[in-house]
Write an enzyme that holds these catalytic residues in place. Structure first.
Site, PDB file in Angstrom:
ATOM      1  N   LYS A  22       0.835  -1.210   0.000  1.00  0.00           N
ATOM      2  CA  LYS A  22       0.000   0.000   0.000  1.00  0.00           C
ATOM      3  C   LYS A  22       0.867   1.256   0.000  1.00  0.00           C
ATOM      4  O   LYS A  22       0.649   2.163  -0.803  1.00  0.00           O
ATOM      5  CB  LYS A  22      -0.878  -0.003   1.265  1.00  0.00           C
ATOM      6  CG  LYS A  22      -1.497   1.329   1.591  1.00  0.00           C
ATOM      7  CD  LYS A  22      -2.304   1.284   2.872  1.00  0.00           C
ATOM      8  CE  LYS A  22      -1.515   1.526   4.148  1.00  0.00           C
ATOM      9  NZ  LYS A  22      -1.414   2.902   4.615  1.00  0.00           N
ATOM     10  N   ASN A  23       1.861   1.289   0.898  1.00  0.00           N
ATOM     11  CA  ASN A  23       2.606   2.532   1.074  1.00  0.00           C
ATOM     12  C   ASN A  23       3.621   2.795  -0.035  1.00  0.00           C
ATOM     13  O   ASN A  23       4.241   3.859  -0.064  1.00  0.00           O
ATOM     14  CB  ASN A  23       3.274   2.560   2.451  1.00  0.00           C
ATOM     15  CG  ASN A  23       2.238   2.729   3.562  1.00  0.00           C
ATOM     16  OD1 ASN A  23       1.074   3.046   3.283  1.00  0.00           O
ATOM     17  ND2 ASN A  23       2.640   2.510   4.798  1.00  0.00           N
ATOM     18  N   CYS A 116      -5.763   8.076   9.229  1.00  0.00           N
ATOM     19  CA  CYS A 116      -5.984   7.345  10.466  1.00  0.00           C
ATOM     20  C   CYS A 116      -5.774   8.266  11.660  1.00  0.00           C
ATOM     21  O   CYS A 116      -4.923   9.162  11.610  1.00  0.00           O
ATOM     22  CB  CYS A 116      -4.951   6.224  10.587  1.00  0.00           C
ATOM     23  SG  CYS A 116      -5.477   4.660   9.928  1.00  0.00           S
ATOM     24  N   ARG A 121      -0.557  14.592  13.079  1.00  0.00           N
ATOM     25  CA  ARG A 121       0.139  14.323  11.827  1.00  0.00           C
ATOM     26  C   ARG A 121       0.215  15.616  11.029  1.00  0.00           C
ATOM     27  O   ARG A 121      -0.482  15.800  10.037  1.00  0.00           O
ATOM     28  CB  ARG A 121      -0.565  13.217  11.044  1.00  0.00           C
ATOM     29  CG  ARG A 121      -0.566  11.906  11.812  1.00  0.00           C
ATOM     30  CD  ARG A 121      -1.168  10.788  11.029  1.00  0.00           C
ATOM     31  NE  ARG A 121      -0.243  10.238  10.050  1.00  0.00           N
ATOM     32  CZ  ARG A 121      -0.544   9.231   9.246  1.00  0.00           C
ATOM     33  NH1 ARG A 121      -1.730   8.677   9.319  1.00  0.00           N
ATOM     34  NH2 ARG A 121       0.339   8.777   8.370  1.00  0.00           N
ATOM     35  N   ASP A 307       4.378   0.722  12.127  1.00  0.00           N
ATOM     36  CA  ASP A 307       3.205   0.051  11.548  1.00  0.00           C
ATOM     37  C   ASP A 307       3.070  -1.408  11.997  1.00  0.00           C
ATOM     38  O   ASP A 307       2.085  -2.072  11.648  1.00  0.00           O
ATOM     39  CB  ASP A 307       3.263   0.109  10.008  1.00  0.00           C
ATOM     40  CG  ASP A 307       3.113   1.520   9.488  1.00  0.00           C
ATOM     41  OD1 ASP A 307       2.673   2.387  10.261  1.00  0.00           O
ATOM     42  OD2 ASP A 307       3.447   1.761   8.316  1.00  0.00           O
ATOM     43  N   ARG A 399      -8.682  -0.274   4.904  1.00  0.00           N
ATOM     44  CA  ARG A 399      -7.877   0.800   4.308  1.00  0.00           C
ATOM     45  C   ARG A 399      -6.517   0.285   3.872  1.00  0.00           C
ATOM     46  O   ARG A 399      -5.941   0.791   2.908  1.00  0.00           O
ATOM     47  CB  ARG A 399      -7.655   1.919   5.330  1.00  0.00           C
ATOM     48  CG  ARG A 399      -8.912   2.635   5.700  1.00  0.00           C
ATOM     49  CD  ARG A 399      -8.603   3.751   6.629  1.00  0.00           C
ATOM     50  NE  ARG A 399      -7.623   4.628   5.971  1.00  0.00           N
ATOM     51  CZ  ARG A 399      -7.325   5.828   6.376  1.00  0.00           C
ATOM     52  NH1 ARG A 399      -7.901   6.317   7.430  1.00  0.00           N
ATOM     53  NH2 ARG A 399      -6.441   6.555   5.730  1.00  0.00           N
TER      54      ARG A 399
HETATM   55  N1  EPU Z   1       5.622  14.775  10.659  1.00  0.00           N
HETATM   56  C1  EPU Z   1       5.608  16.102  10.976  1.00  0.00           C
HETATM   57  N2  EPU Z   1       5.459  17.018   9.960  1.00  0.00           N
HETATM   58  C2  EPU Z   1       5.332  16.636   8.657  1.00  0.00           C
HETATM   59  C3  EPU Z   1       5.368  15.261   8.333  1.00  0.00           C
HETATM   60  C4  EPU Z   1       5.517  14.346   9.366  1.00  0.00           C
HETATM   61  O1  EPU Z   1       5.715  16.483  12.139  1.00  0.00           O
HETATM   62  O2  EPU Z   1       5.211  17.521   7.782  1.00  0.00           O
HETATM   63  C5  EPU Z   1       5.770  13.788  11.758  1.00  0.00           C
HETATM   64  C6  EPU Z   1       4.516  12.919  11.906  1.00  0.00           C
HETATM   65  O3  EPU Z   1       3.542  13.579  12.654  1.00  0.00           O
HETATM   66  C7  EPU Z   1       5.057  11.698  12.586  1.00  0.00           C
HETATM   67  C8  EPU Z   1       6.459  11.562  11.982  1.00  0.00           C
HETATM   68  O4  EPU Z   1       6.779  12.854  11.448  1.00  0.00           O
HETATM   69  O5  EPU Z   1       5.136  11.883  13.944  1.00  0.00           O
HETATM   70  C9  EPU Z   1       6.566  10.519  10.894  1.00  0.00           C
HETATM   71  O6  EPU Z   1       5.672  10.790   9.849  1.00  0.00           O
HETATM   72  P1  EPU Z   1       5.964  10.371   8.343  1.00  0.00           P
HETATM   73  O7  EPU Z   1       5.872  11.616   7.529  1.00  0.00           O
HETATM   74  O8  EPU Z   1       7.217   9.572   8.267  1.00  0.00           O
HETATM   75  O9  EPU Z   1       4.724   9.442   8.050  1.00  0.00           O
HETATM   76  P2  EPU Z   1       3.754   9.503   6.818  1.00  0.00           P
HETATM   77  O10 EPU Z   1       4.495   9.753   5.577  1.00  0.00           O
HETATM   78  O11 EPU Z   1       2.605  10.347   7.159  1.00  0.00           O
HETATM   79  C10 EPU Z   1       4.012   6.964   6.271  1.00  0.00           C
HETATM   80  C11 EPU Z   1       3.079   5.794   6.136  1.00  0.00           C
HETATM   81  C12 EPU Z   1       2.537   5.442   7.500  1.00  0.00           C
HETATM   82  C13 EPU Z   1       3.708   5.078   8.406  1.00  0.00           C
HETATM   83  C14 EPU Z   1       4.708   6.254   8.460  1.00  0.00           C
HETATM   84  C15 EPU Z   1       5.958   5.952   9.256  1.00  0.00           C
HETATM   85  C16 EPU Z   1       2.208   6.060   3.918  1.00  0.00           C
HETATM   86  C17 EPU Z   1       1.046   6.301   3.050  1.00  0.00           C
HETATM   87  N3  EPU Z   1       2.001   6.130   5.230  1.00  0.00           N
HETATM   88  O12 EPU Z   1       3.231   8.020   6.821  1.00  0.00           O
HETATM   89  O13 EPU Z   1       1.717   4.296   7.316  1.00  0.00           O
HETATM   90  O14 EPU Z   1       3.253   4.816   9.700  1.00  0.00           O
HETATM   91  O15 EPU Z   1       5.099   6.619   7.119  1.00  0.00           O
HETATM   92  O16 EPU Z   1       6.596   4.833   8.748  1.00  0.00           O
HETATM   93  O17 EPU Z   1       3.279   5.754   3.425  1.00  0.00           O
HETATM   94  C18 EPU Z   1       0.106   2.704   7.921  1.00  0.00           C
HETATM   95  O18 EPU Z   1       0.339   2.128   6.852  1.00  0.00           O
HETATM   96  O19 EPU Z   1      -0.579   2.214   8.845  1.00  0.00           O
HETATM   97  C19 EPU Z   1       0.643   4.047   8.120  1.00  0.00           C
HETATM   98  C20 EPU Z   1       0.159   4.901   9.023  1.00  0.00           C
END
Ligand code: EPU
Length: 429
Positions: A22-23, A116, A121, A307, A399
């Site tokens: 998915k990711n 989620c 976030r 995750d 999802r």
């Molecule tokens: N963060 C910030 N500011 C930003 C972006 C991120 O503070 O502008 C913080 C977030 O709040 C969090 C941390 O940085 O505390 C990590 O966030 P990250 O940006 O790495 O996560 P993401 O890109 O939103 C992806 C996956 C998530 C997975 C995370 C961490 C996708 C679509 N989603 O999210 O997947 O948990 O990386 O590995 O790729 C899941 O599949 O269940 C899922 C939530």
């Protein structure tokens, strides 16, 4: 409203094939709009978040057709850069469209993304990185309007190796003017898959999978025709692994990339699970007693993935002793805890730390999936509990898992999807 109904206590046996990730699929779908062309994406899982992303692309004028696990995407027909709010709010990954839309059309109109509920976030890193690349971003009552006549390369140092931010920058930088350097980049396998996809669009990217990625901006190709295969889903594989381990089963998970899962394999092995690599997959044999883990900290790849935190916790509820899990990536990602406690687990949370005292057994209960991985953890707990577990709100699980109940039933689990009204009717009779 639906629910998963699980009769626990059966050891899982048999073979299962992992779906595409998915990711990885989500940012790659967003990246298709960077260029005009026809693209075939192979191994795209059929799950809710991917369907939302397909709907967003269609709303932008892109043609997307699914045939099994293949998607045929034609981006010639893109005709707007406004992402409808009702779609944007359904999924956090919609923020991925910001970089590619600005790159292709010079403008993007998006609202704050949903997703989620796993704590705060924010999207501040996405925004500040794009600003560094020459994008002006204004907010009007929850709507973001991003504009850039020309994207230009920049040196971006991330405060935290954010997966989504790294991906947004990669997409924005591919056809920007000049060189972009990302320092403290995320190293997840999904970043490498996106970089592979962008490279086949003509991008020049070095260092994907390391802390420092260099993107040499190139001229956008006039037209692209390509096929890309999405990597296997390491979190779905990890969830199957946990199911085999917790139920004392013996399963074979086909299509796993072992190097993507080292921290997960290590943690389960330390808890006593027998895991061996064999002809394109992993054999998992669950053993008793489950050994406690004294401290597992989630962290960006290659650390233990956030995750898989909820699923590991479900496993450790049955350990012989006390385990500690520290969640460092998201705040508020312990919403499975009160639900596991309803099933007899002994867990105490203090801010980012969960202390799990192993119990002899879990008991079936009526519990609620509050987010994707929390929901998966409850299903796992239900598989190994005594009696019947009902997990309501399985749409959270949908999802990120393609028909999880079908996969688990193929391994011998007694799990079905029912309408809550039917369950209640049955109880009244
Ligand atoms: N963060 C910030 N500011 C930003 C972006 C991120 O503070 O502008 C913080 C977030 O709040 C969090 C941390 O940085 O505390 C990590 O966030 P990250 O940006 O790495 O996560 P993401 O890109 O939103 C992806 C996956 C998530 C997975 C995370 C961490 C996708 C679509 N989603 O999210 O997947 O948990 O990386 O590995 O790729 C899941 O599949 O269940 C899922 C939530």
């Amino acid at each position: 409203m639906e629910a998963f109904v699980i009769e626990g206590g059966l050891a899982l046996h048999g073979e299962i094939e992992v779906h595409g990730a998915k990711n990885a699929a989500l940012p790659i779908l967003a990246a298709t709009i960077l260029v005009r062309g026809e693209m075939e994406l192979v191994d795209v899982p059929d799950l809710l978040d991917v369907r939302v992303m397909m709907d967003i692309l269609r709303a932008l004028g892109v043609q997307v057709v699914r045939e099994g696990h293949r998607l045929y995407v034609n981006t010639e027909t893109l005709d707007t850069n406004i992402v409808p709010e009702h779609l944007m709010s359904q999924m956090r990954s919609s923020i991925f469209l910001l970089g590619p839309l600005v790159s292709r059309t010079g403008e993007a109109v998006v609202s704050y993304p949903g997703g989620c509920s796993i704590g705060q976030r924010p999207i501040d890193m996405h925004i500040s990185s794009l600003k560094k690349m020459g994008v002006t971003i204004h907010e009007y009552g929850g709507t973001l309007v991003a504009e850039a006549h020309r994207l230009r390369g920049a040196h971006i140092v991330l405060d935290f190796p954010s997966v989504g931010t790294t991906e947004n920058i990669l997409m924005a930088a591919a056809f920007a003017e000049g060189r972009t350097i990302i320092t403290n980049a995320a190293r997840e396998p999904e970043i490498q898959d996106l970089a592979r996809f962008l490279t086949s669009l003509g991008a020049r990217i070095h260092g994907a999978g390391t802390h420092r990625i260099v993107i040499e901006g190139v001229t956008r190709p006039a037209h692209v025709r390509l096929t890309h295969r999405v990597i296997p889903d390491r979190i779905e594989a990890g969830t199957f692994l946990a199911a085999g381990a917790m139920t004392g089963g013996d399963i074979f998970i086909r299509g796993v990339v072992v190097e993507h899962m080292e921290a997960v394999i290590e943690a389960f092995q330390q808890s006593g699970t027998i895991i061996s690599q064999d002809q394109g997959g992993l054999r998992v044999i669950g053993r008793r007693p489950i050994l406690p883990l004294h401290k597992v900290m989630t962290s960006p790849h290659p650390g233990f993935p956030t995750d898989m935190q909820a699923q590991l916790m479900a496993h450790l509820t049955l350990a012989e002793g006390t385990s500690i899990i520290v969640e460092t990536v998201f705040d508020g990602r312990f919403r499975h805890v009160p639900e596991l406690v309803k099933m007899g687990a002994d867990i105490v949370v203090d801010y980012h730390t969960a202390v799990i005292r192993g119990v002899q057994h879990l008991e079936g209960a009526r519990v609620k999936a509050t987010d994707l991985r929390a929901g998966a953890a409850l299903v796992l707990a239900g598989l190994s509990a005594e009696g019947t577990t009902t997990v309501i709100h399985p749409h959270h699980i949908d999802r990120g898992y393609e028909t999880l109940e079908v996969s688990l039933a193929a391994l011998g689990a007694r799990i079905s999807r029912e309408r809550v009204a039917t369950i209640l009717q049955g109880e009244r009779n």
